[in-house]
Design an enzyme around this catalytic site. Structure first.
Site, short mmCIF file in Angstrom:
data_model
loop_
_atom_site.label_atom_id
_atom_site.label_comp_id
_atom_site.label_asym_id
_atom_site.label_seq_id
_atom_site.Cartn_x
_atom_site.Cartn_y
_atom_site.Cartn_z
N ARG A 120 3.88 33.27 13.73
CA ARG A 120 4.24 34.77 13.88
C ARG A 120 3.09 35.55 13.90
O ARG A 120 3.16 36.82 13.99
CB ARG A 120 5.24 34.87 12.97
CG ARG A 120 6.89 34.39 13.28
CD ARG A 120 7.67 34.22 12.36
NE ARG A 120 8.89 33.81 12.70
CZ ARG A 120 9.16 32.52 12.93
NH1 ARG A 120 8.24 31.70 12.74
NH2 ARG A 120 10.04 31.94 13.47
N THR A 122 10.16 30.14 -6.78
CA THR A 122 11.07 31.10 -7.78
C THR A 122 11.58 32.27 -6.71
O THR A 122 11.41 32.65 -5.61
CB THR A 122 10.15 31.74 -8.77
OG1 THR A 122 9.05 32.57 -8.07
CG2 THR A 122 9.02 30.68 -9.45
N HIS A 162 10.96 35.21 -6.76
CA HIS A 162 9.66 36.41 -6.65
C HIS A 162 9.78 36.94 -5.39
O HIS A 162 9.71 38.13 -5.00
CB HIS A 162 8.52 35.83 -7.21
CG HIS A 162 7.41 36.86 -7.06
ND1 HIS A 162 6.98 37.66 -7.93
CD2 HIS A 162 6.29 36.83 -6.06
CE1 HIS A 162 6.14 38.41 -7.48
NE2 HIS A 162 5.55 38.13 -6.46
N GLU A 194 2.52 46.53 -2.57
CA GLU A 194 1.47 47.99 -2.37
C GLU A 194 1.53 48.55 -1.21
O GLU A 194 1.08 49.85 -1.07
CB GLU A 194 0.13 47.56 -2.82
CG GLU A 194 0.01 47.30 -4.44
CD GLU A 194 0.19 45.82 -4.54
OE1 GLU A 194 0.70 45.46 -5.96
OE2 GLU A 194 0.12 44.91 -3.88
#
Length: 163
Positions: free
Chosen positions: A137, A96, A98, A67
């Site tokens: 990070r 996956t 994704h 988003e």
């Protein structure tokens, strides 16, 4: 790995302009909140440390990294006075594909919003293989990508204003 022992958030070798003339927005993903919260804190602290006024920093939360480009678009449409938008998120590799789709969509989306509006839209999204890389990070041994995103926003806002 080239970054194994390096803090990537060291800015001692570069000049960072005064941020006080500029208006910023920070869009931060709520997914992986422990990480994105650290990124947000780093970005906000750096903006303030380099002179940005609190009243000139607008912060919004979005559900996830996907988003962020939509949020940047909305922010620039509703607040055309903004000089830069910082997008902060964290996508961690799972089992996956994704991960690949989200990372690609966010990177391209952030880029397209910046081009469309001719304003800096900063990609401060971690794309890591695991949680530990994200921690490293987001204030860990490799610095804080939020810090880096804020410095990039300041430098790009200054570049745009002084051309």
């Amino acid at each position: 790995m080239a970054t194994q022992l390096k803090n990537l958030s060291d800015f001692s070798h570069t000049t960072v302009p005064d941020a006080s003339p500029y208006k910023f927005a920070i869009a931060v993903a709520e997914w992986n909140a422990e990480i994105t919260g650290s990124l947000y804190n780093g970005a906000l602290e750096k903006l303030l440390a380099y002179g940005a006024k609190e009243d000139n920093i607008l912060s919004v939360a979005v559900p996830g990294s996907f988003e962020l480009s939509g949020a940047a678009e909305i922010l620039l449409n509703k607040h055309p006075e903004l000089d830069a938008v910082i997008c902060l998120g964290c996508v961690i590799q799972g089992e996956t594909r994704h991960f690949d789709f989200i990372c690609d969509a966010v990177a391209n989306g952030v880029t397209q919003v910046g081009i469309k509006h001719a304003k800096p839209v900063i990609f401060g999204v971690l794309t890591t293989d695991d949680q530990q890389q994200a921690i490293d990070r987001a204030g860990g041994k490799h610095g804080n990508k939020g810090d880096e995103a804020a410095i990039t926003a300041i430098k790009m806002a200054h570049m745009a204003a002084t051309l």
